[in-house]
Design a protein around this motif. Structure first.
Motif, PDB file in Angstrom:
ATOM      1  N   MET A 191       0.840  -1.192   0.000  1.00 29.49           N
ATOM      2  CA  MET A 191       0.000   0.000   0.000  1.00 29.49           C
ATOM      3  C   MET A 191       0.881   1.250   0.000  1.00 29.49           C
ATOM      4  SD  MET A 191      -3.051   1.337   0.099  1.00 29.49           S
ATOM      5  CE  MET A 191      -4.217   0.086   0.672  1.00 29.49           C
ATOM      6  N   GLY A 192       0.593   2.152  -0.923  1.00 26.67           N
ATOM      7  CA  GLY A 192       1.263   3.443  -0.903  1.00 26.67           C
ATOM      8  C   GLY A 192       2.569   3.498  -1.675  1.00 26.67           C
ATOM      9  N   MET A 193       2.892   2.428  -2.378  1.00 26.14           N
ATOM     10  CA  MET A 193       4.142   2.451  -3.144  1.00 26.14           C
ATOM     11  C   MET A 193       4.072   3.524  -4.237  1.00 26.14           C
ATOM     12  SD  MET A 193       6.041  -0.633  -5.173  1.00 26.14           S
ATOM     13  CE  MET A 193       7.118  -1.160  -3.849  1.00 26.14           C
ATOM     14  N   GLY A 194       5.193   4.197  -4.472  1.00 24.36           N
ATOM     15  CA  GLY A 194       5.250   5.224  -5.500  1.00 24.36           C
ATOM     16  C   GLY A 194       5.362   4.634  -6.901  1.00 24.36           C
ATOM     17  N   ILE A 195       5.221   5.476  -7.903  1.00 23.17           N
ATOM     18  CA  ILE A 195       5.173   4.964  -9.275  1.00 23.17           C
ATOM     19  C   ILE A 195       6.536   4.563  -9.814  1.00 23.17           C
ATOM     20  CG2 ILE A 195       3.019   6.115  -9.903  1.00 23.17           C
ATOM     21  CD1 ILE A 195       4.642   8.222 -11.362  1.00 23.17           C
ATOM     22  N   HIS A 196       7.590   4.837  -9.069  1.00 21.79           N
ATOM     23  CA  HIS A 196       8.907   4.324  -9.456  1.00 21.79           C
ATOM     24  C   HIS A 196       9.334   3.205  -8.522  1.00 21.79           C
ATOM     25  CE1 HIS A 196       8.688   8.656 -10.464  1.00 21.79           C
ATOM     26  NE2 HIS A 196       9.006   8.192 -11.640  1.00 21.79           N
ATOM     27  N   GLY A 197       8.401   2.722  -7.701  1.00 21.52           N
ATOM     28  CA  GLY A 197       8.731   1.685  -6.731  1.00 21.52           C
ATOM     29  C   GLY A 197       9.215   2.242  -5.406  1.00 21.52           C
ATOM     30  N   GLU A 198       9.002   3.542  -5.165  1.00 20.80           N
ATOM     31  CA  GLU A 198       9.365   4.108  -3.865  1.00 20.80           C
ATOM     32  C   GLU A 198       8.585   3.374  -2.763  1.00 20.80           C
ATOM     33  OE1 GLU A 198       8.141   5.905  -6.440  1.00 20.80           O
ATOM     34  OE2 GLU A 198       9.355   7.704  -6.782  1.00 20.80           O
ATOM     35  N   PRO A 199       9.229   3.107  -1.627  1.00 23.01           N
ATOM     36  CA  PRO A 199       8.562   2.334  -0.567  1.00 23.01           C
ATOM     37  C   PRO A 199       7.249   2.971  -0.117  1.00 23.01           C
ATOM     38  CG  PRO A 199      10.899   2.571  -0.087  1.00 23.01           C
ATOM     39  CD  PRO A 199      10.614   3.446  -1.266  1.00 23.01           C
ATOM     40  N   GLY A 200       6.292   2.117   0.230  1.00 17.23           N
ATOM     41  CA  GLY A 200       4.980   2.606   0.626  1.00 17.23           C
ATOM     42  C   GLY A 200       4.789   2.556   2.122  1.00 17.23           C
ATOM     43  N   LEU A 201       3.547   2.363   2.553  1.00 18.76           N
ATOM     44  CA  LEU A 201       3.200   2.406   3.972  1.00 18.76           C
ATOM     45  C   LEU A 201       3.350   1.051   4.637  1.00 18.76           C
ATOM     46  CD1 LEU A 201      -0.008   4.596   3.604  1.00 18.76           C
ATOM     47  CD2 LEU A 201       2.274   5.348   4.319  1.00 18.76           C
ATOM     48  N   TRP A 202       2.844   0.025   3.985  1.00 20.29           N
ATOM     49  CA  TRP A 202       2.941  -1.318   4.562  1.00 20.29           C
ATOM     50  C   TRP A 202       2.703  -2.349   3.477  1.00 20.29           C
ATOM     51  CZ3 TRP A 202      -1.835  -2.962   3.334  1.00 20.29           C
ATOM     52  CH2 TRP A 202      -2.928  -2.082   3.482  1.00 20.29           C
ATOM     53  N   ARG A 203       3.193  -3.559   3.773  1.00 22.22           N
ATOM     54  CA  ARG A 203       2.901  -4.709   2.931  1.00 22.22           C
ATOM     55  C   ARG A 203       1.969  -5.639   3.668  1.00 22.22           C
ATOM     56  NH1 ARG A 203       7.925  -6.684  -0.844  1.00 22.22           N
ATOM     57  NH2 ARG A 203       8.198  -4.643  -1.829  1.00 22.22           N
ATOM     58  N   SER A 204       1.180  -6.358   2.919  1.00 20.57           N
ATOM     59  CA  SER A 204       0.313  -7.362   3.543  1.00 20.57           C
ATOM     60  C   SER A 204       0.068  -8.461   2.529  1.00 20.57           C
ATOM     61  CB  SER A 204      -1.021  -6.736   3.946  1.00 20.57           C
ATOM     62  OG  SER A 204      -1.797  -6.480   2.793  1.00 20.57           O
ATOM     63  N   GLU A 205      -0.615  -9.506   2.962  1.00 16.50           N
ATOM     64  CA  GLU A 205      -1.116 -10.491   2.012  1.00 16.50           C
ATOM     65  C   GLU A 205      -2.112  -9.786   1.106  1.00 16.50           C
ATOM     66  OE1 GLU A 205      -2.505 -14.276   3.172  1.00 16.50           O
ATOM     67  OE2 GLU A 205      -0.421 -14.907   3.359  1.00 16.50           O
ATOM     68  N   LEU A 206      -2.203 -10.285  -0.095  1.00 14.56           N
ATOM     69  CA  LEU A 206      -3.141  -9.732  -1.057  1.00 14.56           C
ATOM     70  C   LEU A 206      -4.553  -9.784  -0.476  1.00 14.56           C
ATOM     71  CD1 LEU A 206      -3.053  -8.679  -3.958  1.00 14.56           C
ATOM     72  CD2 LEU A 206      -3.291 -11.034  -4.749  1.00 14.56           C
ATOM     73  N   LYS A 207      -5.231  -8.643  -0.491  1.00 16.17           N
ATOM     74  CA  LYS A 207      -6.596  -8.579   0.022  1.00 16.17           C
ATOM     75  C   LYS A 207      -7.576  -8.545  -1.142  1.00 16.17           C
ATOM     76  CE  LYS A 207      -4.896  -6.071   4.025  1.00 16.17           C
ATOM     77  NZ  LYS A 207      -5.112  -5.039   5.027  1.00 16.17           N
ATOM     78  N   SER A 208      -8.850  -8.587  -0.800  1.00 19.23           N
ATOM     79  CA  SER A 208      -9.870  -8.513  -1.851  1.00 19.23           C
ATOM     80  C   SER A 208      -9.898  -7.099  -2.433  1.00 19.23           C
ATOM     81  CB  SER A 208     -11.241  -8.859  -1.282  1.00 19.23           C
ATOM     82  OG  SER A 208     -11.710  -7.784  -0.483  1.00 19.23           O
ATOM     83  N   ALA A 209     -10.486  -6.987  -3.609  1.00 16.20           N
ATOM     84  CA  ALA A 209     -10.625  -5.680  -4.245  1.00 16.20           C
ATOM     85  C   ALA A 209     -11.394  -4.722  -3.344  1.00 16.20           C
ATOM     86  CB  ALA A 209     -11.326  -5.830  -5.594  1.00 16.20           C
ATOM     87  N   ASP A 210     -12.480  -5.215  -2.765  1.00 15.64           N
ATOM     88  CA  ASP A 210     -13.313  -4.336  -1.941  1.00 15.64           C
ATOM     89  C   ASP A 210     -12.559  -3.849  -0.698  1.00 15.64           C
ATOM     90  OD1 ASP A 210     -15.344  -4.627  -3.753  1.00 15.64           O
ATOM     91  OD2 ASP A 210     -16.732  -5.660  -2.397  1.00 15.64           O
ATOM     92  N   GLU A 211     -11.853  -4.758  -0.040  1.00 12.68           N
ATOM     93  CA  GLU A 211     -11.065  -4.360   1.135  1.00 12.68           C
ATOM     94  C   GLU A 211      -9.968  -3.373   0.743  1.00 12.68           C
ATOM     95  OE1 GLU A 211     -10.081  -7.790   4.170  1.00 12.68           O
ATOM     96  OE2 GLU A 211     -10.194  -8.631   2.139  1.00 12.68           O
ATOM     97  N   THR A 212      -9.323  -3.676  -0.365  1.00 16.25           N
ATOM     98  CA  THR A 212      -8.194  -2.851  -0.797  1.00 16.25           C
ATOM     99  C   THR A 212      -8.636  -1.423  -1.084  1.00 16.25           C
ATOM    100  OG1 THR A 212      -7.129  -4.794  -1.737  1.00 16.25           O
ATOM    101  CG2 THR A 212      -6.361  -2.648  -2.511  1.00 16.25           C
ATOM    102  N   VAL A 213      -9.700  -1.296  -1.845  1.00 21.87           N
ATOM    103  CA  VAL A 213     -10.106   0.055  -2.233  1.00 21.87           C
ATOM    104  C   VAL A 213     -10.692   0.802  -1.040  1.00 21.87           C
ATOM    105  CG1 VAL A 213     -12.474  -0.277  -3.084  1.00 21.87           C
ATOM    106  CG2 VAL A 213     -10.941   1.321  -4.256  1.00 21.87           C
ATOM    107  N   ALA A 214     -11.298   0.083  -0.107  1.00 19.49           N
ATOM    108  CA  ALA A 214     -11.802   0.743   1.107  1.00 19.49           C
ATOM    109  C   ALA A 214     -10.634   1.323   1.910  1.00 19.49           C
ATOM    110  CB  ALA A 214     -12.596  -0.249   1.956  1.00 19.49           C
ATOM    111  N   GLU A 215      -9.553   0.581   1.992  1.00 22.44           N
ATOM    112  CA  GLU A 215      -8.386   1.097   2.728  1.00 22.44           C
ATOM    113  C   GLU A 215      -7.748   2.280   1.995  1.00 22.44           C
ATOM    114  OE1 GLU A 215      -5.663  -1.640   4.428  1.00 22.44           O
ATOM    115  OE2 GLU A 215      -7.184  -3.190   4.706  1.00 22.44           O
ATOM    116  N   MET A 216      -7.705   2.186   0.680  1.00 18.57           N
ATOM    117  CA  MET A 216      -7.166   3.307  -0.098  1.00 18.57           C
ATOM    118  C   MET A 216      -8.013   4.555   0.135  1.00 18.57           C
ATOM    119  SD  MET A 216      -6.370   1.165  -3.618  1.00 18.57           S
ATOM    120  CE  MET A 216      -5.372   2.331  -4.554  1.00 18.57           C
ATOM    121  N   LEU A 217      -9.317   4.373   0.079  1.00 14.05           N
ATOM    122  CA  LEU A 217     -10.216   5.518   0.255  1.00 14.05           C
ATOM    123  C   LEU A 217     -10.068   6.107   1.654  1.00 14.05           C
ATOM    124  CD1 LEU A 217     -12.416   7.215  -1.106  1.00 14.05           C
ATOM    125  CD2 LEU A 217     -14.100   5.592  -0.221  1.00 14.05           C
TER     126      LEU A 217
END
Lengths: 332, 332
Positions: B214-240
């Motif tokens: 989550m939060g990785m930059g468009i050149h691969g800059e480190p993001g906020l955290w890594r996790s197991e792949l979540k569902s689309a709905d969970e993922t977009v809810a966290e992004m929002l």
């Protein structure tokens, strides 16, 4: 091939809901909710145009519903043809009493279901005509061209038939130009990496890290040959030669070129491929009109590209460049 | 991450040649041939708008050159900012005597080179103003928002500044609405798989088969955290939620939503993500206007997506929905 999805069984439904939520010009309809139609009322006196096919190829097929394109589209599960009732619903949605052209790719299941649907709607006095996209030169020899599968080149037939229907031409005339567009279109694809169906844990085919396959179909159907990965210029030259063996072009001819991405191949690479195709055609004195470069007919995250060529005459060029608008292609 | 390219050192040149061969509304210019400008003559009395950045993000940056968007764009090597002379050439190409807005993402190299270029053109009496895109909420805390990087949300500033410039507004006014658009835009990205630079044999970052970041930059800059792949709905809810923590929205607010693909993530999945974002906003009473779903700012074959939200007021909405046309975005 990681997927950002929810339950695989909801993949198509949720994809369609997102599509129409983003594009209010499109509406889901039909008992099965597997038909996308124009939100606008049908134009009185206009022949309807219906297409259909499996999911997993966006913008194909549903993304080409629009004014001057197709009027309704029946969509199946991923890589599966639409159900008969969806085909019937799509025909009913597109019908304004002037008949409906069924314009879809040459795949057995799609053919069978649309044929059954056309018999069912005939009982309601809806007249249909059928034109099959069969542009993939790698899928059968010239002698068996009628067995060829339809791939990205089908969108040229959408545009051309759609523009003719906007002129309030008869079903016979709309079918004639659709068939003419199909007859003047050839495509070939190159695959670099597979996709994975939402319901599966395995890729849809295997290919080595440094391999490419010429002529592979959009569902992973076997192609002509595999080789080590070649340069973009070599690759597109071979693709063009395979098309030109089947669709000879001479100096002075005019063509449209579609350099289509299968999903995961970057737009940068599509432009590098297009650049060379354009140069090679110019070297032959062939003029490229209204080219298209982008992801127009995909296989989810499959990597690779296809090249389609539409040989133009005055009639086809006028219809290709006539105004038309759908979510993924806009002219004029 | 197989590439359909020729010699890596020709990647940018060939990509640009293909781009302008496909889109005659664009022309390559400048001594370095690393500037894309509108083919049309500059509109007398119009403020020019220039952007720039590294290659590898198509349609960003060069694909947004057009009427009602940016006038010229300086482009660097893959993931490298444009050279100073390219920035100067782009400013000269866009100038009609009313000044030029420099509108680009907040990256150190780009900032330095555009700053130097603006000093050089000042000697020729070209007045410039600079607005920096910094929409990526994952790249710095709210307290250090000015350090945030610019990502996909920059295209909203292109559209809004471009529409204002078409009204023959002053440089001060065009810069004001560009800054207003930037201030009202937030983005966050999710990465699933890396890309590979044309000159490299290695991916630009490592990530496990079942991981997302989550939060990785468009050149691969480190993001906020890594996790197991979540569902689309969970993922977009966290992004929002990450966006809403920074850009509070209330019932009755109007926003535009950009659900952007980073390259290899299929359009089907982008629509599945958009569907849920749209539902979650509707649940809060927020109305979505003029949404965009597609590959608008990519990192070649990187897999993942970004969500951008632009909070509208009457002025921003009028400019967002004003007519404009470039190869990859058309309004009206």
């Amino acid at each position: 091939m990681k997927k950002l999805i929810n339950a695989p069984e909801n993949y198509v439904t949720e994809m369609l809901e997102g599509l129409v939520a983003c594009h209010p010009s499109l509406t889901i309809c039909g008992d099965s909710q597997r038909v996308v139609r124009r939100s606008a009322e049908n134009t009185p006196g206009k022949v309807g145009i219906v297409s259909g096919g499996g999911s997993g190829h966006l913008p194909l097929f549903t993304g080409y519903v629009g004014q001057g394109f197709i009027d309704a589209c029946a969509i199946g599960n991923v890589f599966e043809g639409p159900a008969i009732d969806s085909c019937v619903d799509a025909i009913n949605a597109a019908d304004s009493g002037q008949g409906v052209l069924l314009l879809f790719g040459n795949y057995g299941g799609d053919r069978m279901n649309f044929e059954m649907a056309s018999e069912l709607v005939a009982m309601d006095d809806i007249v249909t005509a059928t034109v099959l996209g069969n542009d993939d030169v790698a899928s059968a020899s010239p002698e068996e061209a009628s067995k060829r599968r339809g791939v990205a080149g089908l969108i040229y037939a959408y545009k051309i038939a759609g523009a003719k229907a906007e002129q309030l031409a008869t079903l016979e005339e709309v079918a004639r130009v659709a068939q003419k567009a199909v007859d003047a279109t050839r495509s070939i694809g190159i695959a670099l990496a597979p996709c994975r169906l939402p319901s599966s844990t395995e890729p849809n085919f295997q290919i080595h890290d440094n391999e490419m396959e010429m002529g592979m179909g959009i569902h992973g159907e076997p192609g002509l040959w595999r080789s080590e990965l070649k340069s973009a210029d070599e690759t597109v030259a071979e693709m063009l030669n395979l098309i030109l063996a089947d669709l000879p072009l001479a100096a002075g001819d005019r063509v449209s070129v579609l350099l289509n991405g299968l999903g995961a191949t970057p737009l940068e690479e599509l432009f590098i491929l297009f650049r060379r195709a354009n140069q090679l055609l110019a070297d032959r004195g062939v003029e490229v009109v209204a080219p298209i470069v982008g992801n127009m007919a995909t296989s989810m995250e499959m990597a690779g590209a296809s090249l389609s060529i539409l040989k133009l005459d005055d009639e086809l060029e006028a219809l290709l460049t006539a105004p038309g608008v759908c979510p993924f292609w806009r002219v004029g």
